[in-house]
Design a protein around this motif. Sequence first.
Motif, mmCIF file in Angstrom:
data_model
loop_
_atom_site.group_PDB
_atom_site.id
_atom_site.type_symbol
_atom_site.label_atom_id
_atom_site.label_comp_id
_atom_site.label_asym_id
_atom_site.label_seq_id
_atom_site.Cartn_x
_atom_site.Cartn_y
_atom_site.Cartn_z
ATOM 1 N N TRP A 205 0.817 -1.213 0.000
ATOM 2 C CA TRP A 205 0.000 0.000 0.000
ATOM 3 C C TRP A 205 0.853 1.266 0.000
ATOM 4 N N ALA A 206 2.010 1.220 0.658
ATOM 5 C CA ALA A 206 2.852 2.420 0.735
ATOM 6 C C ALA A 206 3.341 2.828 -0.651
ATOM 7 N N ILE A 207 3.633 1.849 -1.491
ATOM 8 C CA ILE A 207 4.046 2.147 -2.864
ATOM 9 C C ILE A 207 2.861 2.612 -3.696
ATOM 10 N N SER A 208 1.709 1.975 -3.516
ATOM 11 C CA SER A 208 0.537 2.340 -4.328
ATOM 12 C C SER A 208 0.017 3.734 -3.998
ATOM 13 N N GLN A 209 0.269 4.218 -2.775
ATOM 14 C CA GLN A 209 -0.177 5.556 -2.396
ATOM 15 C C GLN A 209 0.932 6.608 -2.519
ATOM 16 N N LEU A 210 2.112 6.178 -2.915
ATOM 17 C CA LEU A 210 3.269 7.073 -2.946
ATOM 18 C C LEU A 210 3.103 8.225 -3.929
ATOM 19 N N TRP A 211 2.331 8.008 -4.998
ATOM 20 C CA TRP A 211 2.143 9.053 -6.016
ATOM 21 C C TRP A 211 1.694 10.374 -5.377
ATOM 22 N N LEU A 212 0.783 10.263 -4.398
ATOM 23 C CA LEU A 212 0.243 11.480 -3.778
ATOM 24 C C LEU A 212 1.349 12.287 -3.107
ATOM 25 N N PHE A 213 2.333 11.588 -2.537
ATOM 26 C CA PHE A 213 3.362 12.257 -1.761
ATOM 27 C C PHE A 213 4.543 12.704 -2.627
ATOM 28 N N TRP A 214 4.377 12.552 -3.926
ATOM 29 C CA TRP A 214 5.215 13.247 -4.903
ATOM 30 C C TRP A 214 4.443 14.412 -5.509
ATOM 31 N N VAL A 215 3.231 14.132 -5.945
ATOM 32 C CA VAL A 215 2.443 15.145 -6.658
ATOM 33 C C VAL A 215 2.085 16.321 -5.759
ATOM 34 N N ALA A 216 1.511 16.045 -4.576
ATOM 35 C CA ALA A 216 1.030 17.122 -3.714
ATOM 36 C C ALA A 216 2.155 18.034 -3.205
ATOM 37 N N PRO A 217 3.271 17.489 -2.685
ATOM 38 C CA PRO A 217 4.337 18.398 -2.237
ATOM 39 C C PRO A 217 4.935 19.236 -3.363
ATOM 40 N N ILE A 218 5.071 18.660 -4.553
ATOM 41 C CA ILE A 218 5.646 19.439 -5.654
ATOM 42 C C ILE A 218 4.689 20.554 -6.077
ATOM 43 N N ILE A 219 3.391 20.260 -6.135
ATOM 44 C CA ILE A 219 2.408 21.315 -6.417
ATOM 45 C C ILE A 219 2.493 22.394 -5.344
ATOM 46 N N GLY A 220 2.539 21.974 -4.094
ATOM 47 C CA GLY A 220 2.625 22.925 -2.993
ATOM 48 C C GLY A 220 3.898 23.758 -3.046
ATOM 49 N N GLY A 221 5.009 23.120 -3.423
ATOM 50 C CA GLY A 221 6.264 23.848 -3.528
ATOM 51 C C GLY A 221 6.225 24.928 -4.588
ATOM 52 N N VAL A 222 5.653 24.595 -5.741
ATOM 53 C CA VAL A 222 5.539 25.577 -6.826
ATOM 54 C C VAL A 222 4.580 26.700 -6.431
ATOM 55 N N LEU A 223 3.484 26.354 -5.784
ATOM 56 C CA LEU A 223 2.532 27.382 -5.320
ATOM 57 C C LEU A 223 3.194 28.325 -4.312
ATOM 58 N N GLY A 224 3.907 27.748 -3.364
ATOM 59 C CA GLY A 224 4.575 28.570 -2.354
ATOM 60 C C GLY A 224 5.585 29.511 -2.976
ATOM 61 N N ALA A 225 6.353 29.008 -3.948
ATOM 62 C CA ALA A 225 7.333 29.847 -4.629
ATOM 63 C C ALA A 225 6.656 30.963 -5.407
ATOM 64 N N SER A 226 5.548 30.640 -6.055
ATOM 65 C CA SER A 226 4.824 31.647 -6.837
ATOM 66 C C SER A 226 4.256 32.736 -5.934
ATOM 67 N N ILE A 227 3.726 32.321 -4.795
ATOM 68 C CA ILE A 227 3.175 33.292 -3.849
ATOM 69 C C ILE A 227 4.269 34.199 -3.317
ATOM 70 N N TYR A 228 5.438 33.598 -2.969
ATOM 71 C CA TYR A 228 6.500 34.449 -2.418
ATOM 72 C C TYR A 228 7.078 35.389 -3.474
ATOM 73 N N ARG A 229 7.132 34.947 -4.706
ATOM 74 C CA ARG A 229 7.622 35.845 -5.764
ATOM 75 C C ARG A 229 6.711 37.061 -5.902
ATOM 76 N N PHE A 230 5.426 36.869 -5.586
ATOM 77 C CA PHE A 230 4.462 37.978 -5.649
ATOM 78 C C PHE A 230 4.572 38.876 -4.423
ATOM 79 N N ILE A 231 4.480 38.264 -3.230
ATOM 80 C CA ILE A 231 4.453 39.085 -2.016
ATOM 81 C C ILE A 231 5.842 39.618 -1.645
ATOM 82 N N GLY A 232 6.892 38.924 -2.101
ATOM 83 C CA GLY A 232 8.230 39.333 -1.720
ATOM 84 C C GLY A 232 8.988 40.123 -2.751
#
Length: 236
Positions: A205-232
């Motif tokens: 199960w850990a391998i079958s659910q691993l996709w989420l823990f690649w996709v979600a953090p990378i999306i979050g990382g790009v969003l965070g960077a985009s937000i900081y480029r705006f506010i900072g």
Amino acid sequence: MNKYGAEFFGTFWLVLGGCGSAVLSAAFPNVGIGLLGVSLAFGLTVLTMAYAIGHISGCHLNPAVSVGLWAGGRFPAKDLLPYIIAQVLGGVVAAGILYLIASGKVASDVSSLNFELSDGFASNGYGDHSPGKYGLFAALITEVVMTMMFLIVILGATDKRAPQGLAPIAIGLCLTLIHLISIPVTNTSVNPARSTAVAVFVGDWAISQLWLFWVAPIIGGVLGASIYRFIGAEKS
């Protein structure tokens, strides 16, 4: 190669210290460190390594951080893949050592390590494999938002306008807070290398659910960077 080696050993320490605290110490009878202790352990691994290797590699220790820093204009694209490979390999080696330690318990193996915070060898999961039985959508939102905030703190704390020398403390405490919020939901990833490292040893199960823990953090990382480029953004 120095910076790739630094990322390898930095991520090694993060997985050994963070996941090791969950697997070995979280629910140790009577004196276990619990959720607070595991949260602090993850934060302390980043804080200590930021001072140790920040001047060598930037101390990313996390593919989502590397991608976020690239999206934020702070990291060259040519180093992305080597950094990610070094981070994943460092994490897997640390998980292997943790596996050997955990398996040394008499009449025990990884599948029988059913501590409250480390069921599944500290793997990340959702649904039946979430510590609090949270579903896929809750896990997705949690990982995206937590990683987004992590990148905002990283970019802000390391901005040349920020107080110098204190960034590791802010970043380490931020990761501690992230774990305090999200361990019940996903066992806290915000780091694909950390998730991959232990999932390799759990399989199934850990391998079958691993996709989420690649996709979600990378999306979050790009969003965070985009937000900081705006506010900072510096005003001209």
